[in-house]
Design a protein around this motif. Structure first.
Motif, PDB file in Angstrom:
ATOM      1  N   VAL A 175       1.019  -1.248  -0.077  1.00  0.00           N
ATOM      2  CA  VAL A 175      -0.579   0.047   0.343  1.00  0.00           C
ATOM      3  C   VAL A 175       1.091   1.417   0.086  1.00  0.00           C
ATOM      4  O   VAL A 175       0.406   2.367  -0.418  1.00  0.00           O
ATOM      5  CB  VAL A 175      -1.074  -0.193   1.033  1.00  0.00           C
ATOM      6  CG1 VAL A 175      -1.935   0.994   1.038  1.00  0.00           C
ATOM      7  CG2 VAL A 175      -2.124  -0.960   1.664  1.00  0.00           C
ATOM      8  N   THR A 208      -0.484   5.330  -0.384  1.00  0.00           N
ATOM      9  CA  THR A 208      -0.050   6.160   0.541  1.00  0.00           C
ATOM     10  C   THR A 208       0.988   7.952   0.279  1.00  0.00           C
ATOM     11  O   THR A 208       0.910   8.475   0.630  1.00  0.00           O
ATOM     12  CB  THR A 208       0.587   5.666   1.711  1.00  0.00           C
ATOM     13  OG1 THR A 208      -0.939   4.816   2.215  1.00  0.00           O
ATOM     14  CG2 THR A 208       0.094   6.622   2.806  1.00  0.00           C
ATOM     15  N   SER A 214       2.492  -4.976   6.801  1.00  0.00           N
ATOM     16  CA  SER A 214       1.140  -4.923   8.068  1.00  0.00           C
ATOM     17  C   SER A 214       0.768  -4.830   8.844  1.00  0.00           C
ATOM     18  O   SER A 214       0.850  -4.452  10.336  1.00  0.00           O
ATOM     19  CB  SER A 214      -0.352  -5.624   6.905  1.00  0.00           C
ATOM     20  OG  SER A 214      -0.511  -5.476   5.658  1.00  0.00           O
ATOM     21  N   ASN A 262      -0.720   1.577   6.768  1.00  0.00           N
ATOM     22  CA  ASN A 262      -1.659   1.465   5.692  1.00  0.00           C
ATOM     23  C   ASN A 262      -1.392  -0.555   5.350  1.00  0.00           C
ATOM     24  O   ASN A 262      -1.029  -1.192   6.176  1.00  0.00           O
ATOM     25  CB  ASN A 262      -0.290   0.800   4.565  1.00  0.00           C
ATOM     26  CG  ASN A 262       0.148   2.563   4.078  1.00  0.00           C
ATOM     27  OD1 ASN A 262      -0.911   3.019   4.233  1.00  0.00           O
ATOM     28  ND2 ASN A 262       0.981   3.025   4.241  1.00  0.00           N
ATOM     29  N   ILE A 283      -6.587   1.394   3.929  1.00  0.00           N
ATOM     30  CA  ILE A 283      -5.547   1.937   5.646  1.00  0.00           C
ATOM     31  C   ILE A 283      -6.540   1.896   6.489  1.00  0.00           C
ATOM     32  O   ILE A 283      -8.016   1.588   6.619  1.00  0.00           O
ATOM     33  CB  ILE A 283      -5.360   3.304   5.331  1.00  0.00           C
ATOM     34  CG1 ILE A 283      -6.824   4.461   3.970  1.00  0.00           C
ATOM     35  CG2 ILE A 283      -4.487   3.397   3.966  1.00  0.00           C
ATOM     36  CD1 ILE A 283      -6.499   5.515   4.582  1.00  0.00           C
TER      37      ILE A 283
END
Length: 325
Positions: A53, A57, A80, A97, A268
């Motif tokens: 992610v 972001t 994560s 994220n 998110i």
């Protein structure tokens, strides 16, 4: 083979870092010393979590700080799980994220620290298996063949998978165990009842995987589609056969639900308590506005549809109302 972590490298990474530095976004390997949500001052936002992610972001933060130059956004790749366990659920970051949903144990940890996670889907990913461009012997693998490669005590040589493949040792690169990508790949490919093999090069730095696979004709790796879309000439994507024929990873096959089982949602998580900070809530509003934009597709993921975006915005505003009442 053994686990190792290496810093991001390559022209793409350098250019992006320079852009972020100019925009007021600091990128770090860890958030050691960050003040977090309990002691944040001024226009500071702290974000950690998924490397998958991260590019989304990163791009949104860059665009935001160009219009809001007094805001500083600290952004880190921790995986994560590493983000949830070490930063977000202990109150050190405002946003995590995540390339998978938060786990029950992580929700409990957050609750014990008075952190309330709010989940927002932001894109869809086609998790991609890659090989060296010169590996012309393989274009498609079945889920079972991938399982044979990546399970504990799995295949050691390409010829163990198919007699027509070279009698060459597999050189494997993949996500670290703190990664949501690792969790998802293990669940969907290796299986819940079997362990993911440990004798591979494990890293949170996806460009390290690109470099490793690029450097050896016997190599294989896996990561989010965004990193493949950045490097289509350096590595080759492998189609996956889940029983209905070979399907190549792409935004289109992911959007149509054809690329199974490696199509997944990306998220998110925002600490509800952080929404009391005007800087954080303004940034999250901006983030939600970008989730249907071409920016997501340019990064290499499927944008949200307008219905899902509206659901996110409604959820956000409801939680903002609660913390600012």
């Amino acid at each position: 083979m053994m686990s190792r972590d290496s810093p991001a490298a390559g022209p793409a990474g350098i250019g992006r870092r320079e852009l972020l530095a100019a925009a007021g976004v600091s990128v770090s390997g860890a958030l050691a010393g960050c003040s977090g949500i309990l002691a944040a001052e001024g226009n500071q936002i702290n974000i950690a979590g998924s490397s998958t992610v991260f590019p989304v972001t990163e791009a949104i933060a860059s665009a935001y700080t160009q219009d809001n130059p007094t805001t500083n956004i600290s952004l880190s790749k921790t995986g994560s799980g590493g983000g949830f366990g070490n930063f977000f659920c202990v109150g050190r970051t405002d946003i995590n994220n995540a390339s998978r949903a938060i786990a029950e144990a992580e929700e409990e940890q957050c609750g014990n620290n008075d952190v309330t996670p709010i989940e927002f889907p932001v894109a869809t990913d086609a998790l991609t298996v890659v090989v060296n461009p010169d590996a012309d012997f393989v274009d498609c693998l079945t889920v079972e063949q991938l399982r044979q490669i990546w399970r504990a005590d799995g295949a050691d040589r390409w010829s163990d998978i198919d007699d027509s493949f070279p009698d060459a040792e597999l050189e494997l690169y993949g996500a670290a165990t703190t990664s949501g990508t690792f969790d998802y790949f293990k669940e969907e490919i290796v299986g819940e009842e079997t362990n993911h093999r440990g004798d591979y090069y494990a890293t949170e730095q996806d460009r390290t995987i690109v470099q490793g696979v690029q450097g050896s004709e016997s190599a294989m790796g896996y990561f989010g589609f965004s990193y493949y879309s950045e490097n289509p000439d350096s590595v080759k994507a492998v189609a996956v056969d889940n029983g209905d024929g070979c399907v190549e990873p792409s935004l289109e096959t992911a959007q149509r639900g054809e690329y199974t089982p490696l199509t997944r949602d990306l998220y998110i998580y925002v600490a509800k308590e952080s929404l009391a900070d005007p800087t954080v809530r303004d940034f999250v509003r901006y983030y939600m506005e970008q989730t249907t934009s071409d920016l997501i597709a340019e990064i290499g993921y499927v944008p949200l549809n307008e219905e899902k975006q509206a659901e996110n915005i409604d959820k956000l505003e409801s939680n903002i109302d609660e913390v600012t009442a």
